[in-house]
Every structure is written in structure tokens, then in C-alpha cells.
Design an enzyme around this catalytic site. Structure first.
Site, short mmCIF file in Angstrom:
data_model
loop_
_atom_site.label_atom_id
_atom_site.label_comp_id
_atom_site.label_asym_id
_atom_site.label_seq_id
_atom_site.Cartn_x
_atom_site.Cartn_y
_atom_site.Cartn_z
N GLY A 46 11.07 15.78 28.79
CA GLY A 46 11.47 16.49 28.74
C GLY A 46 11.28 16.89 27.21
O GLY A 46 11.75 15.53 26.47
N GLN A 51 14.84 18.68 19.05
CA GLN A 51 14.34 17.17 19.04
C GLN A 51 13.32 17.02 17.76
O GLN A 51 12.82 16.23 17.55
CB GLN A 51 14.27 17.03 20.11
CG GLN A 51 15.81 16.76 20.91
CD GLN A 51 15.08 16.17 22.37
OE1 GLN A 51 15.53 17.01 23.27
NE2 GLN A 51 15.59 15.17 22.37
N CYS A 96 17.56 9.15 26.30
CA CYS A 96 16.96 11.00 25.72
C CYS A 96 15.79 10.31 24.63
O CYS A 96 16.36 9.51 23.87
CB CYS A 96 18.23 11.15 24.95
SG CYS A 96 17.79 12.61 23.59
N LEU A 97 14.92 10.80 24.20
CA LEU A 97 14.15 10.73 23.39
C LEU A 97 14.31 10.61 21.68
O LEU A 97 14.15 9.87 21.12
CB LEU A 97 12.80 11.64 22.77
CG LEU A 97 12.07 12.22 23.87
CD1 LEU A 97 10.78 13.08 24.04
CD2 LEU A 97 11.25 10.54 24.87
N HIS A 138 19.81 18.58 31.16
CA HIS A 138 19.47 17.69 30.04
C HIS A 138 19.02 18.94 28.39
O HIS A 138 19.36 18.30 27.85
CB HIS A 138 18.94 16.39 29.78
CG HIS A 138 18.39 15.70 29.13
ND1 HIS A 138 19.17 14.90 28.77
CD2 HIS A 138 17.77 15.58 27.40
CE1 HIS A 138 19.13 13.89 27.76
NE2 HIS A 138 18.47 14.70 27.05
N GLU A 139 18.14 19.15 29.44
CA GLU A 139 17.12 19.55 27.77
C GLU A 139 17.84 21.23 27.38
O GLU A 139 17.85 21.22 26.17
CB GLU A 139 16.04 20.45 28.28
CG GLU A 139 14.91 19.38 28.34
CD GLU A 139 14.94 17.96 27.32
OE1 GLU A 139 15.24 18.23 26.00
OE2 GLU A 139 14.84 16.74 27.80
N HIS A 142 20.78 20.68 24.54
CA HIS A 142 20.10 20.06 23.14
C HIS A 142 20.57 21.78 23.01
O HIS A 142 20.85 21.55 21.38
CB HIS A 142 18.84 19.57 23.41
CG HIS A 142 18.43 18.22 23.51
ND1 HIS A 142 18.87 17.48 22.65
CD2 HIS A 142 18.28 17.47 24.45
CE1 HIS A 142 18.72 16.06 22.93
NE2 HIS A 142 18.21 16.32 23.87
#
Length: 178
Positions: A46, A51, A96-97, A138-139, A142
């Protein structure tokens, strides 16, 4: 389509407030396409627009994670609202990216329901369980400026910061050597 640089902690962009999407146009579609290309290139499940430095309330979840076929396109969530979280929870390590190489145990609802808009402005409701529910939560974090590091205590925060600093220094040295 183009790859966009993924903002990494402690980049302050990750803490900027996000804004509702009001215009559904070619620019929005281009952003979503770029996000998908960027997510796949980074092997992510995701990605949130913040991000990649865009403050619009958008996130995507990899299509297969969302219950589709291996080659299913990502599910796009615009102006999402979590409507329901199951009381049953599970603690699992999350990556996480924006925190490459960092994994943190996070307790999340096993099932979730999210109401959002698609790229054409049509409303839909997504219900997911397991990894899909976790990815949506999670997304969405953000979009409300909650990061992986916010789930750990002060000692673990310092360890994560040091690890990311070392990683950034190593990458900078590699770039200089090239």
C-alpha cells in the site's frame, strides 16, 4: 507514469495535514498511476499520497492484497473514512515504505470497513480482513499523520532513528562512490 521518491522518516512532509480531494481530473489519475508504479517498484502492499509528497487524502492498496487476482490493479481510496473496526484484534509486525528495514509489532483490528471515493468520484465501501484490513488501517494512519514510530516507546524510537540515520548515511556514501 513515473516513479516518485518515497518520503522517509524523519521527513517533515509525513507530518503535514492532508486535504480532501475536491477535483477528479487527469492530474488526480496521473498521481494515482504514479503511486501504483512507485508502490510496485518498492514491493509495497500500500501507499499513501503523503508518502510521495502529495497532501491529498488518497491511499492505494495492492489489488491482490485486497482480494483480487495476482494482476489486479490497486484499490484506490480517496477521502476515506473508517466506518467500522472489529473488536477482535491481532498484533503483527508491520513494515512501511517510509521506514525501510524497520518492523514494529502493531495491534490492529482483524476486520475493517472503509467508505471512500474512487478516481471518478464514485462512493464505495470496502470490507476486508487480515492483511487487507491491516493495510487499510496502516495507510489511513498516514492520512492522519500517524506513523509507525508512533506505536513504540521512547527507547525503541531512538533505536529506529539511529538505524534510519545509519541507513541514510550508507546510501549517501554509495551515491558519492558511484
Amino acid at each position: 507514469m513515473a516513479l516518485r521518491p518515497i518520503r522517509r522518516f524523519p521527513d517533515n512532509v509525513l507530518r503535514q495535514p492532508t486535504e480532501d480531494v475536491k477535483t477528479f481530473d487527469a492530474d488526480l489519475r496521473r498521481l494515482v498511476e504514479d503511486m501504483a508504479e512507485t508502490m510496485y517498484a518498492a514491493n509495497g502492499a500500500g501507499l499513501a499520497a503523503i508518502q510521495v509528497g502529495d497532501r491529498r487524502k488518497i491511499f492505494i492498496v495492492e489489488g491482490h492484497v485486497a482480494g483480487g487476482a495476482e494482476d489486479a490493479p490497486p484499490v484506490v481510496f480517496i477521502n476515506p473514512k473508517i466506518e467500522w473496526l472489529d473488536e477482535e484484534q491481532e498484533t503483527t509486525d508491520e513494515g512501511c515504505l517510509s521506514f525501510p528495514g524497520i518492523y514494529v509489532p502493531i495491534k490492529r483490528a482483524l476486520r475493517a470497513r472503509v467508505r471512500a471515493l474512487d478516481v471518478d468520484g464514485n462512493e464505495f465501501v470496502a470490507e476486508g480482513e487480515g492483511l487487507y484490513a491491516r493495510a487499510m488501517q496502516h495507510e489511513n494512519d498516514h492520512l492522519i499523520n500517524k506513523l509507525l514510530i508512533d506505536y513504540v516507546g521512547p527507547l525503541k524510537k531512538q533505536m529506529i532513528k539511529r538505524k534510519l540515520e545509519r541507513s541514510a548515511r550508507a546510501e549517501a556514501e554509495e551515491e558519492l562512490a558511484d
